[in-house]
Write a protein that holds these residues in place. Structure first.
Motif, PDB file in Angstrom:
ATOM      1  N   GLY A  76      -4.241   0.704   0.133  1.00 53.36           N
ATOM      2  CA  GLY A  76      -2.980   0.880  -0.566  1.00 53.36           C
ATOM      3  C   GLY A  76      -2.089   1.875   0.146  1.00 53.36           C
ATOM      4  N   ARG A  77      -2.690   2.990   0.564  1.00 58.27           N
ATOM      5  CA  ARG A  77      -1.907   4.038   1.214  1.00 58.27           C
ATOM      6  C   ARG A  77      -1.286   3.534   2.514  1.00 58.27           C
ATOM      7  NH1 ARG A  77      -2.431   9.263  -0.047  1.00 58.27           N
ATOM      8  NH2 ARG A  77      -4.558   9.062  -0.806  1.00 58.27           N
ATOM      9  N   GLU A  78      -2.065   2.786   3.281  1.00 59.23           N
ATOM     10  CA  GLU A  78      -1.523   2.273   4.547  1.00 59.23           C
ATOM     11  C   GLU A  78      -0.369   1.306   4.301  1.00 59.23           C
ATOM     12  OE1 GLU A  78      -5.532   2.566   7.322  1.00 59.23           O
ATOM     13  OE2 GLU A  78      -5.234   0.849   6.010  1.00 59.23           O
ATOM     14  N   ASN A  79      -0.510   0.488   3.242  1.00 56.84           N
ATOM     15  CA  ASN A  79       0.571  -0.432   2.913  1.00 56.84           C
ATOM     16  C   ASN A  79       1.833   0.308   2.491  1.00 56.84           C
ATOM     17  OD1 ASN A  79       0.045  -3.348   3.171  1.00 56.84           O
ATOM     18  ND2 ASN A  79      -1.793  -2.856   1.998  1.00 56.84           N
ATOM     19  N   ILE A  80       1.651   1.399   1.778  1.00 57.62           N
ATOM     20  CA  ILE A  80       2.817   2.197   1.385  1.00 57.62           C
ATOM     21  C   ILE A  80       3.512   2.729   2.637  1.00 57.62           C
ATOM     22  CG2 ILE A  80       3.580   4.282   0.183  1.00 57.62           C
ATOM     23  CD1 ILE A  80       1.168   3.885  -1.707  1.00 57.62           C
ATOM     24  N   GLY A  81       2.705   3.230   3.574  1.00 57.81           N
ATOM     25  CA  GLY A  81       3.259   3.759   4.818  1.00 57.81           C
ATOM     26  C   GLY A  81       4.050   2.692   5.570  1.00 57.81           C
ATOM     27  N   LEU A  82       3.490   1.495   5.642  1.00 62.55           N
ATOM     28  CA  LEU A  82       4.162   0.415   6.362  1.00 62.55           C
ATOM     29  C   LEU A  82       5.485   0.056   5.702  1.00 62.55           C
ATOM     30  CD1 LEU A  82       1.375  -2.101   7.379  1.00 62.55           C
ATOM     31  CD2 LEU A  82       2.722  -0.601   8.835  1.00 62.55           C
ATOM     32  N   ARG A  83       5.454  -0.045   4.387  1.00 65.79           N
ATOM     33  CA  ARG A  83       6.664  -0.410   3.655  1.00 65.79           C
ATOM     34  C   ARG A  83       7.766   0.628   3.893  1.00 65.79           C
ATOM     35  NH1 ARG A  83       8.814  -4.952   1.065  1.00 65.79           N
ATOM     36  NH2 ARG A  83      10.382  -4.207  -0.373  1.00 65.79           N
ATOM     37  N   GLY A  84       7.346   1.897   3.904  1.00 65.11           N
ATOM     38  CA  GLY A  84       8.309   2.963   4.167  1.00 65.11           C
ATOM     39  C   GLY A  84       8.893   2.857   5.567  1.00 65.11           C
ATOM     40  N   LEU A  85       8.033   2.519   6.532  1.00 66.76           N
ATOM     41  CA  LEU A  85       8.522   2.382   7.904  1.00 66.76           C
ATOM     42  C   LEU A  85       9.452   1.185   8.036  1.00 66.76           C
ATOM     43  CD1 LEU A  85       5.289   3.172   9.950  1.00 66.76           C
ATOM     44  CD2 LEU A  85       7.321   4.585   9.759  1.00 66.76           C
ATOM     45  N   HIS A  86       9.159   0.108   7.303  1.00 66.01           N
ATOM     46  CA  HIS A  86      10.068  -1.046   7.274  1.00 66.01           C
ATOM     47  C   HIS A  86      11.456  -0.622   6.872  1.00 66.01           C
ATOM     48  CE1 HIS A  86       6.816  -4.253   6.431  1.00 66.01           C
ATOM     49  NE2 HIS A  86       7.041  -4.116   7.699  1.00 66.01           N
ATOM     50  N   ALA A  87      11.490   0.219   5.828  1.00 72.58           N
ATOM     51  CA  ALA A  87      12.786   0.638   5.306  1.00 72.58           C
ATOM     52  C   ALA A  87      13.401   1.713   6.191  1.00 72.58           C
ATOM     53  CB  ALA A  87      12.621   1.139   3.878  1.00 72.58           C
ATOM     54  N   GLY A  88      12.707   2.083   7.270  1.00 67.68           N
ATOM     55  CA  GLY A  88      13.238   3.074   8.198  1.00 67.68           C
ATOM     56  C   GLY A  88      13.250   4.481   7.621  1.00 67.68           C
ATOM     57  N   LEU A  89      12.290   4.799   6.755  1.00 68.83           N
ATOM     58  CA  LEU A  89      12.271   6.117   6.116  1.00 68.83           C
ATOM     59  C   LEU A  89      11.536   7.131   6.980  1.00 68.83           C
ATOM     60  CD1 LEU A  89      11.407   5.081   2.458  1.00 68.83           C
ATOM     61  CD2 LEU A  89      13.647   5.323   3.512  1.00 68.83           C
ATOM     62  N   SER A  90      11.857   8.390   6.775  1.00 68.99           N
ATOM     63  CA  SER A  90      11.194   9.467   7.497  1.00 68.99           C
ATOM     64  C   SER A  90       9.806   9.690   6.919  1.00 68.99           C
ATOM     65  CB  SER A  90      12.010  10.753   7.357  1.00 68.99           C
ATOM     66  OG  SER A  90      12.006  11.147   5.999  1.00 68.99           O
ATOM     67  N   PRO A  91       8.883  10.300   7.712  1.00 70.16           N
ATOM     68  CA  PRO A  91       7.535  10.550   7.200  1.00 70.16           C
ATOM     69  C   PRO A  91       7.545  11.336   5.885  1.00 70.16           C
ATOM     70  CG  PRO A  91       7.661  11.042   9.537  1.00 70.16           C
ATOM     71  CD  PRO A  91       9.043  10.714   9.104  1.00 70.16           C
ATOM     72  N   ARG A  92       8.514  12.251   5.770  1.00 68.87           N
ATOM     73  CA  ARG A  92       8.605  13.066   4.573  1.00 68.87           C
ATOM     74  C   ARG A  92       8.923  12.202   3.345  1.00 68.87           C
ATOM     75  NH1 ARG A  92       9.903  18.462   3.457  1.00 68.87           N
ATOM     76  NH2 ARG A  92      10.851  18.572   1.403  1.00 68.87           N
ATOM     77  N   ARG A  93       9.909  11.309   3.493  1.00 70.40           N
ATOM     78  CA  ARG A  93      10.286  10.405   2.407  1.00 70.40           C
ATOM     79  C   ARG A  93       9.113   9.489   2.059  1.00 70.40           C
ATOM     80  NH1 ARG A  93      12.683   9.046  -1.339  1.00 70.40           N
ATOM     81  NH2 ARG A  93      13.317   6.968  -0.696  1.00 70.40           N
ATOM     82  N   ILE A  94       8.369   9.086   3.089  1.00 67.42           N
ATOM     83  CA  ILE A  94       7.239   8.198   2.843  1.00 67.42           C
ATOM     84  C   ILE A  94       6.190   8.911   1.995  1.00 67.42           C
ATOM     85  CG2 ILE A  94       5.337   6.935   3.942  1.00 67.42           C
ATOM     86  CD1 ILE A  94       7.267   6.294   6.225  1.00 67.42           C
ATOM     87  N   ARG A  95       5.995  10.213   2.276  1.00 64.13           N
ATOM     88  CA  ARG A  95       5.038  10.974   1.459  1.00 64.13           C
ATOM     89  C   ARG A  95       5.495  11.050   0.005  1.00 64.13           C
ATOM     90  NH1 ARG A  95       4.164  14.078   5.760  1.00 64.13           N
ATOM     91  NH2 ARG A  95       5.686  15.641   5.162  1.00 64.13           N
ATOM     92  N   ASP A  96       6.804  11.244  -0.180  1.00 62.88           N
ATOM     93  CA  ASP A  96       7.339  11.272  -1.547  1.00 62.88           C
ATOM     94  C   ASP A  96       7.045   9.959  -2.263  1.00 62.88           C
ATOM     95  OD1 ASP A  96       8.302  13.729  -1.018  1.00 62.88           O
ATOM     96  OD2 ASP A  96      10.397  13.127  -0.723  1.00 62.88           O
TER      97      ASP A  96
END
Lengths: 267, 286
Positions: free
Chosen positions: A122-142
């Motif tokens: 689940g966590r890896e999928n969240i990370g990928l989705r965040g990267l798709h949206a072009g979000l920063s690592p910080r936003r992805i953690r949020d």
């Protein structure tokens, strides 16, 4: 902000569809089963294009435009072209004819698993989705925290999604999709399918998301949703707009037609 | 009406999607835009590539180092048999074999997996709009990571036999650069064909098997006494030599380089033209 010169709406967000048509080529083995499924439909939807390939007309001469504040409901039977229209709006299917213009960032909630990789956690999928949206690592953690809080997956968050129950997959997908707030929100009906407890919990989050989006396009069978959320309705039938207008105008006609079809089917 | 902006929404860079059937100049613009947008998503490309490698070996004891281990076993086994068959010395042959196999592994990996780089990403393609070059980049990065795991074996073999390219080592860099540059159109070209014609991936797989035997991978090109000119028609021969020769302490030479550059130019032109032509249709095929 400064609006682009060609931009008709002051704050920039807008959806413009003019004379959109989408055809699918039938090439592969899977297309043959598609052909069989669609064979029940009117034969006029099959035609041959210039290169003599078999194509199926999924959408024909669709035109409408949406401005901020518009909530559009798409209704129509199975195979009427609702999901194809959503995909065309999301830019996944590029028009075969006509034009689609979208201003504002889009979030499309189309597939049940949102393109999640079931082998990943689940966590890896969240990370990928965040990267798709072009979000920063910080936003992805949020977002990770936000999703964790809502989906209540506990230690399952670090297990492959494959091991989840179907309810958990929906919770994760839902939480993930709704944690990225777009201006143009495209939603397919599966999102409204969940057990009662989940729906109660999801309601707030969903309504919040819908409120914050400037434009909503939702495809659904649930007319209650259309009545309470939508300001406009498009009734799709065999890939064409049968009727469009306010819910009060379109829904009675749609219901009447559905009733006739049902009686015909029974007779 | 709420005008709340998404947290990612910045007012000055309004994302705009304007789609209609493409004219020829638009095709070129959109293909370039696709590549630029994919480059902007480089962190996504890396993550996808890395997760692919990690996922293959998830739950295993060695993890991705199974790649290293299986390459080592293969090279050890072949390294003892083939010098006897070819009647060459172990000390010469093993470094050559280890390097060749590992480099070929990368080439064959890019070509084979490139043919299914779009179809394998079906779920992603159908659920959101993404530049198609992301899928090509994912395939290339995955194979680079595999290559890095295998390079360990080559270094070990070189150390055992005291072979060292020495000052020739930097001469392999331009060759490797060319490989990476070629990998992009190769994935776009083969991925597109593979999406449209589902027979392409198995055909490519058997062709690569064929090329493994007819290219000088496990045998040295000097073994061909007659018909050396035929070897030049094999694009893998020149491309392999421009990287392998410097690493074995030799010179690739102008002739091999011009062959490589001609092959690369053809690949780029064909790959780019095809991708431009069909990019907007790819989602319909997958």
């Amino acid at each position: 902000m400064i609006a682009a010169p060609s931009c008709p709406v002051p704050n920039g967000t807008g959806v413009e569809v003019s004379d959109l048509s989408v055809t699918f080529p039938l090439y592969h083995g899977s297309a043959r089963t598609l052909r069989r499924t669609l064979a029940k439909m009117r034969s006029t939807r099959f035609e041959q294009d210039q290169q003599q390939r078999m194509v199926v007309q999924a959408l024909r001469s669709i035109s409408f435009s949406l401005k901020p504040g518009d909530r559009l409901g798409l209704v129509g039977g199975n195979g009427a072209g609702k999901t194809t229209l959503l995909r065309a709006l999301a830019g996944i299917y590029e028009p075969v004819g006509g034009r689609v213009t979208i201003r504002g960032e889009i979030n499309a909630l189309l597939d049940t698993n949102l393109g999640m990789n079931l082998e990943l956690t689940g966590r890896e999928n969240i990370g990928l989705r965040g990267l798709h949206a072009g979000l920063s690592p910080r936003r992805i953690r949020d977002i990770e925290e936000d999703v964790q809080g809502f989906a209540e997956l506990g230690s399952f968050l670090d297990m492959p999604v494959r091991t989840y129950s179907s309810g958990m997959v929906i919770r994760l997908g839902f939480a993930l999709a709704t944690s990225i707030r777009p201006r143009v929100l495209l939603m397919d009906e599966w999102f409204l399918a969940g057990d009662a407890i989940f729906m109660n919990k999801a309601q707030d989050r969903l309504e919040n998301l819908v409120r914050q989006a400037e434009i909503l396009v939702i495809s659904t069978h649930l007319l209650k949703v259309v009545e309470s959320w939508c300001t406009r309705v498009i009734w799709l039938d065999h890939g064409m707009i049968r009727m469009q207008g306010t819910p009060e105008e379109v829904l009675p006609a749609y219901l009447a037609d559905e009733a006739t079809t049902a009686t015909e089917g029974a007779a | 009406m709420s005008t709340a902006h998404g947290p990612a929404g910045s007012a000055h860079a309004e994302p705009l999607l304007d789609l209609q059937p493409e004219t020829v100049p638009a095709r070129f613009r959109h293909a370039v835009k696709d590549a630029v947008e994919a480059a902007r998503l480089w962190r996504l490309c890396f993550k996808l590539g890395w997760l692919d490698v990690k996922l293959r070996y998830r739950g295993s004891v060695l993890g991705p180092f199974w790649l290293t281990a299986s390459t080592a076993v293969m090279i050890a086994a072949m390294g003892f048999l083939y010098p006897i068959l070819f009647n060459v010395r172990f000390g010469n042959y093993l470094p050559f074999l280890s390097l060749s196999l590992v480099l070929w592994g990368f080439m064959a990996g890019v070509v084979n997996e490139g043919a299914s780089c779009f179809t394998a990403a079906e779920g992603m393609v159908r659920s959101m709009r993404l530049p198609f070059c992301v899928h090509a980049a994912r395939c290339i990065i995955r194979n680079i990571l595999v290559l890095l795991h295998n390079v360990v074996v080559v270094v070990a073999v070189f150390a055992i036999f005291h072979v060292w390219p020495g000052e020739r080592l930097p001469y392999a860099v331009p060759g490797l650069m060319l490989w990476l540059l070629d990998a992009i159109p190769a994935c776009l070209l083969l991925g597109t064909l593979g999406a449209r014609f589902r027979d392409i991936p198995p055909i490519i797989a058997s062709l690569m098997q064929l090329f493994f035997y007819i290219s000088p991978i496990i045998w040295q090109p000097e073994l061909i006494a007659h018909g050396h000119e035929w070897l030049q028609l094999n694009p893998f021969y020149a491309l392999m030599e421009i990287v392998r020769r410097p690493l074995l302490g030799g010179h690739a030479g102008l002739h091999l380089w011009s062959l490589s550059l001609i092959d690369s130019a053809i690949l780029w032109v064909v790959g780019l033209l095809l991708f431009m032509r069909v990019r907007s249709r790819l989602a319909y095929w997958i």
